[in-house]
Design a protein around this motif. Structure first.
Motif, short mmCIF file in Angstrom:
data_model
loop_
_atom_site.label_atom_id
_atom_site.label_comp_id
_atom_site.label_asym_id
_atom_site.label_seq_id
_atom_site.Cartn_x
_atom_site.Cartn_y
_atom_site.Cartn_z
N TRP A 8 0.84 -1.20 0.00
CA TRP A 8 0.00 0.00 0.00
C TRP A 8 0.87 1.25 0.00
N ALA A 12 1.12 4.20 -2.78
CA ALA A 12 0.89 5.60 -2.38
C ALA A 12 2.00 6.48 -2.94
N ASP A 15 1.52 6.87 -6.66
CA ASP A 15 0.42 7.80 -6.95
C ASP A 15 0.87 9.24 -6.73
N GLN A 37 -5.53 10.11 -3.71
CA GLN A 37 -5.31 8.67 -3.71
C GLN A 37 -4.02 8.29 -2.97
N ALA A 38 -2.97 9.07 -3.17
CA ALA A 38 -1.71 8.80 -2.49
C ALA A 38 -1.89 8.86 -0.98
N GLU A 40 -4.73 8.63 0.75
CA GLU A 40 -5.64 7.56 1.19
C GLU A 40 -4.90 6.23 1.31
N LYS A 41 -4.10 5.90 0.31
CA LYS A 41 -3.39 4.62 0.34
C LYS A 41 -2.32 4.59 1.42
N ALA A 42 -1.69 5.72 1.69
CA ALA A 42 -0.70 5.76 2.77
C ALA A 42 -1.35 5.52 4.12
N ALA A 117 -0.53 15.93 0.41
CA ALA A 117 -0.37 14.48 0.28
C ALA A 117 1.04 14.05 0.68
N VAL A 121 1.69 11.25 3.46
CA VAL A 121 2.45 10.05 3.10
C VAL A 121 3.68 9.92 3.99
#
Length: 131
Positions: A8, A12, A15, A37-38, A40-42, A117, A121
């Motif tokens: 994930w 991230a 992204d 998205q970056a 969120e995934k982080a 972001a 991250v």
């Protein structure tokens, strides 16, 4: 449950790079979406690291519900709230009264989204990689 935190986190970071390239191309709506998205995934990577299943797309909500020892400062949650607002309007023309998403996003919007972001991250990366 096998932790997929690193997978994930890697996505991230990819992204986030996509968001930066989108700025260079002038695709500001896509830069804002990729930044969302970056982040969120982080955050989902951090939840994976903690062995907690999480659903949804609200970065701010996920950050606010982290266990106390992992909670970010309030200003980071506020930045996540701005990224949350890029989840749908960056992609769908019917979100706006007229025009397409590309008509509503500026260079400044994209730069700010990428900066926020990056902070999220990095916050998650540090928490994931700590022993």
């Amino acid at each position: 449950m096998v932790s997929r935190a690193i997978d994930w986190l890697r996505q991230a970071m990819k992204d986030l790079e996509h968001a930066k390239k989108s700025i260079e191309l002038g695709d500001y709506e896509w830069a804002c979406f990729a930044a969302q998205q970056a982040a969120e995934k982080a955050v989902k990577a951090l939840y994976q690291r903690l062995g907690i299943e999480v659903w949804g797309h609200s970065i701010s909500r996920m950050l606010e519900h982290l266990p106390n020892e992992y909670k970010p400062p309030k200003d980071l949650v506020d930045k996540a709230k701005e990224l949350d607002r890029h989840y749908i309007p960056t992609r769908y023309p019917n979100f706006h009264p007229e025009g397409a998403p590309l008509d509503y996003y500026t260079h400044e919007d994209a730069v700010r989204a990428v900066r926020y972001a990056e902070e999220i991250v990095e916050f998650c990366r540090r928490k994931i990689l700590q022993p």
